[in-house]
Design a protein around this motif. Structure first.
Motif, PDB file in Angstrom:
ATOM      1  N   SER A 106      19.052 -38.482  28.461  1.00  0.00           N
ATOM      2  CA  SER A 106      19.239 -38.191  26.684  1.00  0.00           C
ATOM      3  C   SER A 106      17.515 -37.763  26.237  1.00  0.00           C
ATOM      4  O   SER A 106      17.150 -38.848  26.895  1.00  0.00           O
ATOM      5  N   THR A 107      18.056 -36.241  26.135  1.00  0.00           N
ATOM      6  CA  THR A 107      16.757 -35.988  26.135  1.00  0.00           C
ATOM      7  C   THR A 107      15.676 -35.934  24.504  1.00  0.00           C
ATOM      8  O   THR A 107      14.391 -36.016  24.950  1.00  0.00           O
ATOM      9  N   HIS A 108      16.421 -37.313  23.517  1.00  0.00           N
ATOM     10  CA  HIS A 108      15.110 -37.723  22.666  1.00  0.00           C
ATOM     11  C   HIS A 108      14.706 -36.548  22.153  1.00  0.00           C
ATOM     12  O   HIS A 108      13.553 -36.669  21.190  1.00  0.00           O
ATOM     13  N   THR A 120      20.524 -29.199  23.112  1.00  0.00           N
ATOM     14  CA  THR A 120      19.540 -29.771  23.674  1.00  0.00           C
ATOM     15  C   THR A 120      17.800 -29.186  24.406  1.00  0.00           C
ATOM     16  O   THR A 120      17.532 -29.065  24.888  1.00  0.00           O
ATOM     17  N   SER A 179      21.854 -43.586  20.711  1.00  0.00           N
ATOM     18  CA  SER A 179      22.557 -44.518  19.542  1.00  0.00           C
ATOM     19  C   SER A 179      23.203 -44.240  18.663  1.00  0.00           C
ATOM     20  O   SER A 179      22.797 -42.861  17.892  1.00  0.00           O
ATOM     21  N   ASP A 202      20.193 -37.831  21.694  1.00  0.00           N
ATOM     22  CA  ASP A 202      20.296 -39.473  22.176  1.00  0.00           C
ATOM     23  C   ASP A 202      21.605 -40.107  22.228  1.00  0.00           C
ATOM     24  O   ASP A 202      22.624 -39.221  22.305  1.00  0.00           O
ATOM     25  N   ARG A 244      12.556 -33.946  23.065  1.00  0.00           N
ATOM     26  CA  ARG A 244      10.941 -34.233  24.146  1.00  0.00           C
ATOM     27  C   ARG A 244      10.871 -32.810  24.202  1.00  0.00           C
ATOM     28  O   ARG A 244      11.829 -32.107  24.914  1.00  0.00           O
ATOM     29  N   LEU A 279      16.072 -38.633  11.596  1.00  0.00           N
ATOM     30  CA  LEU A 279      17.188 -39.244  11.529  1.00  0.00           C
ATOM     31  C   LEU A 279      17.858 -39.016  11.282  1.00  0.00           C
ATOM     32  O   LEU A 279      18.243 -39.181   9.942  1.00  0.00           O
TER      33      LEU A 279
END
Length: 336
Positions: free
Chosen positions: A97-99, A124, A71, A69, A101, A215
């Motif tokens: 950034s993989t978030h 990740t 953020s 991430d 996925r 989160l």
């Protein structure tokens, strides 16, 4: 169109970095790999351009860093540290950034075709992909992630400060502690919670209850605190990062709960907001993590050493006003 070094790498089934090492006649290349690259060069009739030669000599190399991430202040500090060293070394940086996925492994593999080295942060992508990239000759460094055989790594110390923080909360009167943050989402958090549970068993009278969050942000921390207010408040909230802890503090303040008299609250990272909030936390060298990862990657890319390095950076427990009186001695520092 004339073939490129990338075409040679793809044709030979190796990384661009490996082709560069063969072109420079570097000794850290197996005979079989060297033969495959040489065959690809002949078959494609590849002739290095001036830019290609500069890439091979590592004067304009691009490298990449993969984050779960981007953020939040923690990732921002790591990026700043990484980019500052990369700029010093004259390299451009690709950021992915993989978030979470599902396509993250394919994204990382595609990125590997566009860079000469890569830093991978957290979980990740699976270990199997890293091992495959490593076998292909891709220079890799793992950041805040468990070690993988043969690959450099850097992380901050998690266990020591987590044990000290647990003892500190117990000394402050805590008998029940909520662990705010999902260990399954972060190797760092998993190490911390394991150390907390070990320390709690040693204390003997401390109950530890995980409170997973999807989160690691203030809203999630506030949600955990509001649920606890409706059920039963623990004696302490030990949060996976400062953002979660700040959310917990906000919800407790809104409900009129006194901190630390009724509930102790701690975080992790020591971001700027934590200092203004008087938050007890663990200070970790966020920017130095990025800097160290960039320098390790440079060593791997240039072939300056053969054996992998595993670096653990020190962290420090900082006691402020959201927890009980300090009995830390040499284990940390007090900032009231």
């Amino acid at each position: 169109m004339r073939p490129t070094i990338r075409d040679v790498a793809r044709h030979a089934g190796v990384s661009i970095a490996t082709v560069s090492r063969v072109m420079r006649d570097h000794e850290n290349v197996s005979p079989g790999t060297r033969d495959r690259v040489a065959a690809a060069v002949r078959e494609l009739e590849f002739t290095p351009s001036r830019l290609g030669r500069s890439l091979a000599e590592r004067r304009h190399a691009a490298n990449a860093i993969v984050f779960p991430d981007l953020s939040g202040p923690y990732y921002a500090e790591v990026v700043l540290g990484y980019e500052s060293v990369a700029a010093e070394l004259g390299r451009s940086v690709l950021i992915l950034s993989t978030h979470g996925r599902a396509a993250a492994p394919a994204m990382v593999e595609e990125m590997a075709d566009r860079c000469d080295g890569m830093v991978v942060m957290g979980r990740t992508v699976p270990d199997a992909l890293l091992e495959r990239l490593h076998k292909r000759g891709m220079p890799l460094v793992l950041l805040a992630r468990p070690e993988v055989d043969g690959i450099d790594s850097v992380k901050a110390d998690n266990s020591g400060p987590a044990e000290a923080l647990t003892a500190h909360l117990a000394d402050g009167g805590a008998r029940s502690v909520s662990l705010v943050g999902d260990a399954a989402l972060s190797p760092d958090v998993a190490e911390r919670w394991a150390a907390v549970e070990t320390a709690a068993r040693q204390v003997g009278h401390l109950t530890v209850v995980p409170e997973p969050t999807i989160l690691f942000d203030e809203a999630s921390g506030a949600g955990v605190a509001r649920r606890a207010l409706q059920d039963a408040l623990p004696d302490a909230f030990l949060c996976a990062n400062d953002e979660l802890a700040l959310g917990v503090l906000t919800a407790l303040a809104d409900a009129g709960v006194e901190v630390p008299d009724r509930v102790q609250v701690t975080g992790w990272d020591d971001i700027m907001a934590a200092r203004y909030a008087g938050l007890t936390t663990v200070r970790q060298p966020m920017r130095a993590l990025g800097e160290t990862a960039a320098r390790l990657l440079d060593e791997v890319m240039t072939g300056s050493r053969a054996d992998p390095r595993h670096v653990v950076l020190p962290t420090e427990l900082v006691v402020r006003s959201t927890s009980g009186p300090s009995t830390l001695g040499h284990l940390g520092k007090v900032e009231r």
